[in-house]
Each structure stands twice: as C-alpha cells, then as structure tokens.
Design a protein around this motif. Sequence first.
Motif: not given
Length: 560
Positions: A253-271
């Motif tokens: 999950x952390x890898x995807x959070x890092x990948x979306x970066x600041x441009x995707x910071x408001x996208x919520x991640x579902x595991x």
Amino acid sequence: MENLTEGEVLYLPGDGIDLSSITNEIDVSNRHTKIVCTLGPACWDEETLGYMIDAGMTMARLCCSHGNIDDWASCLGRFRKVAKRRDSNIALMMETYGPQIRTGYFANDAKEISLTKGEFIVLTCRDQSHLGDHTKIAITGDESHHYSPSSLPDIISEGQEILLDRGSCVLTVTSVDVTNREVKCRIENSAVIEPNRPVNIPGIQTTSSTMTNGAGNTSSSITEKDRRSIVEFGVGYGVDFIAISGVRTPDDVRAVRKLVGSAGKDIRLVAKIENREGLQNLAGILRVSDAIMIMRGELSRELEPQKITMVQRYIFDECRLSGKPSIAATECLMSMVNYPRPSRLECTDAAMAIVDGADCVCLGGETAVGDYPVEAAKTIVRLVSEAESAMAYDTMYIGIRNSTLGRFGKLSSPESVANSAVRTAYDVGAKLILLLSESGDTAKQVAKYCPRMPVLVLTPSARVARQCFGMFRGVYAFKVDDLEDTDKIIKETMDEVVMRGVAKEGDCFVIVCGGSKFQRGSTNQVRVEVIENHYWDEPTSHNQSYYHRGLDATSGCFIS
C-alpha cells in the motif's frame, strides 16, 4: 455472567422483527449500506449506467485487468456524463490488475485441454511462450513483480497445493526442479482447463523486494502494467479510489501511496485482502489504507472453506474499530449473471455480510458481464435494506464505543467529537446529523459508529462529496460553494429538510463543524439545533450547488 451489569435487560438480536416487518414492503430510501457495481460491457453504455444509478449504485468499480487507458477513459467519460446529468455525487474506484499468475496458451491453438485424475503434469515457470498440452503447461505473469512465475520454484515445496482456474482443478506438487524452473504435480481431480486462467497457490509466503523500472525508479510490489494504469489513468483522470490487488504487506500500500505522489494525495486507497499473507498482516495494512475490500472468493481458495464466515466477521470488526470502511466483494449474487433472481443462499449470504458489519457490498460479474445488471443492482439494494431493518443501531453504537475504548484505552480528540455527535443525536432523538467538512474525515469517524439517523455532509470539494457518498455508511454528501457562513448554510439546509418532509417544527438535529473561523481539520464543535418556524417562512434563497439535489430516493439521497 461476565461483563453484565446487575439489572441490565438484554433481548434477542432479532427482537425488533415481527410479522409486519416481513410482509410489508421495505423502504429502500432509508438504506445505509453503500452499493458498488463493477462496470463492464453489460452496463457501461449511458442508458444502463443511468438505470443503475437510479437503482441505488453509489460507487462504480472499473477493473483495469482488460483494455487500455483509452478504453478506461472512454468509460469514465460516459460515467461522469450520466452522473452529472442526474446530479449524483457517485464515486468511481479503479482497481489494479495486480501480480496475477495464469496458465499459458496451448498447442495448436487449442481452446481447452483435459486433465485426468491421478496423472501428472509439469508446470514450466521459465518459458512463458511454451504452448502446453495435458502433460506440460506454462505459468505466465509479470516478471517485474516479486510474485512472478520464475520465482515460484523458490517458494513452493513438495506437498504444496496448487489450484487451477479458481479451484476447478487441484494439483499437488510432487517435485521441484529449481535448476530448470519446473514443478511436477499430481492431478487430484479430472477437469477441463482453458488457457489464461488464474493459478492460486494457497498459503504461499512471498518476500517483498524492490524492482527497478526502465527509468531507474524503485518501488515495492507494483507491476509495470499497474504502474502505468495508476499514474496515467488513476491520477491523470482523477479517480476517487484506487483498489490495490494482491496486497500482502503494508509496503504494498505504501508503494502505491508513494507512486500517486502529491498529484494524487486526495485519492483514497483501498487494500484488497485476498490471500493468507494479507490476512495475517491485516493490522499493519489497516494502518496505511483508507478502506478494505474483502475478496471472499479468493480467500475461500486460500483458507479452509469453513473459516470464511469467521474471517469475514473478523475483518469487518477490525475495520470498524480502526474506523476504516469495509467492502464485501465477490460472489454476492453470482447466479444473477445468468438468471433474473438470486438463489436463497446468496440472499442469506449478502444479508449476513451486512449484519456482520459490511459498510458496502460489491457486485462483480453480475453487473459487468451479466444478463441482468440493473435487476442485480435493484436486488442487492432490497436485500441490504431488509437486513438493515433488523439491526439494533443503538446497541451497535454502545458496542463499537466500548470495544474501541477497550482496544485503545481512549478516543482521539477528533473521534471523541464524532462519538459525541452520535451519542447526542440518540440522546435528543435527532432526525439527522449535519457535518460541515472539507476533508471528509469527520464523516468517516461519524460513520464508524453506525448512527441510525442519516448523516448529511456539506463540503466545498466535489471529490470529497463523491468519496463520502460513495463509501461511508449512512452518509449523503453535497457540494457547496464554501463553508464560510455556517449559520446561513445550516438555515438553508434545514429549510430544505423541512420542505422535503424529513423533519418538522420542534425536531432536533445535530451539527458538527469547526470553530468560528473554519479551517481544514479543525472540527471541534457539536451543536444541537431545534427546527423553528422561521426556517421555512421565507425560503427565498438557497445554495444551488446542493439545493434540489438528491430528490429521488432511489438515487441515494434520504430526502424523499
């Protein structure tokens, strides 16, 4: 008995059910559970999408396992066009393909091969181009991921069970040739296998490693296909949620959070929890995720079938205590892929998921490729509405609060505010809870406590409105221009609530907002207001960004 206060009165869980509740038609407009529908050829035309929104879909799921970015963008465009036409804050969740391994293709372009019980077959994990037959087939997948075909001989051993095509054929490993990257297996049951079908290895443990892409960037456990879909489609087109397939550890999950970066910071991640390793690491995964999707079909192939009911309940409870929404997915109404009515077992299963604590239920093939996508959406809405009618919400609130305090010892300041709002709403008999929120975090915390009354969120962010309405239990959200003049917003909201018959003069409602100077994350105020006559004497001006919206209860608003 332990944990019982002297004089405390307890009732059967179904004490509120009587004959009239069974014979009378249920009011689906009071539904709290959110409905996720998978998009596909059966439903992604504009007309059918509109019918499904009308039926009660609150979030659409777009799987990136097939097609390309242009295909997904085209589907998203139609979806948003229909949602805008209906003034619906419906969310969209993209789902990554994940690190899947599959059977290879067969010789002579064969569409299938027959495997016979008691015979042996070799799985080659090195040559993905091998054209197979009943004696030897290739195992294919993305080699850029640590869970790749070529890695299998290193992490499986003699006696390991391997499932082909979701368990339709069971193999037992008899020997492993590490040098030639081949695995010899005994066939445990006769079956017909098609090419490019999923391969499951129950209980397998992988070791996360980092891989380097062509640009020299490193990231843990993300395939190149998923990397492109996340960055170019998910972030580029502004999806609301990303469901991450193949999650085994928090690092995934952390890898995807890092990948979306600041441009995707408001996208919520579902595991997505779909394997034994992910289940074992659930606590850590919960801490870094925004929500959990329970892939019950995949888990049933990883664990003993009799364990799935308890696993489902365990995950729902852990999500509830963590304040993270949960989604029950796979095989909810699978018979409706071909038939207009679900089976009795499917009805019971879907209802039990709600009783066990699911915030959302997800339809897959039923809506993506089934013959009755709209009927499936309508059916699941009726099913969850019936299940909710038997739930004791006040008891649930007490249980959630006590369990949270028992686990963590105390509530955080923001959660204490949310908890107080729900408790106050019960104490004063409030008709609704009104939240003024910029981030949607307060809505998530209030939804954790499952209030019986609806929760109305007003936010200046369109994405937050979609996320709150799409996934948070019992929450309905609308976009407003700003939250500066809270008194004016509250007055206009109550004006509309009265005119729609949700409340009347003398009724109470609970308001949760920030201080006098509203700032992001500054929620610190719980107020009780009583509806007075002046709220609807002169309804002359309204904020058009949310007024007149959601008037059709079937499209997801409690105002009817």
